[in-house]
Design an enzyme around this catalytic site. Sequence first.
Site: not given
Length: 226
Positions: A2, A104
Amino acid sequence: MCGRFTLTISWDDLCTWFNLEQSEIEYLPRFNIAPTQSVPVIIDHEGKRLVVAMRWGLIPFWAKDMSIGNKMINARAETLEDKPSFQKLIQQKRCLVPADGFYEWQRLSGRKRPYRIALHNGGLFSFAGLWDAWKSPEGKTIYSFTIITTPANSLVAPIHERMPAILTKAEEKIWLDHTVKEKGRIKELLKPYPSEEMTIYEVSPRVNAPGNDFPDCVIPVQKIFE
């Protein structure tokens, strides 16, 4: 992993959601949070939830300098107990990292396309995190944190093999409870969040630059061009 996330709600809504005591920290909605930046993190202090501004990128108390934090923005759930940096923190310094989405990137045809992943209802949630306090040579105390990651669920997997560990409301209470020390009970909280409760959509490549922290970062690409 992340590497970017969002926290776009108001301060009042944040305090209400997490049942927080008011704090003097500076707060603004964020649309493209990046490592090394300061964000609100929730800890338990003597049975009360407190919100503390912390730097993203864990700096262990024993570090010689703060540069190590650049490499410790995430911690893999599967190996927490194997890493000296995390062994004590998993018992004593667990935290909640408030968010309402994360980004992402998918590599296609030589370029990376950014996507935002959030809950279906667009609501707030929290990442499971660990924190520590480090004292600089000048005597300044810096609070920092890392976000724990798990294998990706079926929604995120086509884009990235990892995702942040997202906690439910009930799990948040357990995660902050210092009396919970059983390794099995702690680890069972760190699992991929259900795919059916999440949504994903492509966003503008503006999010590629950490300096771009604007509302249009979270707008789906198709809406930008409508």
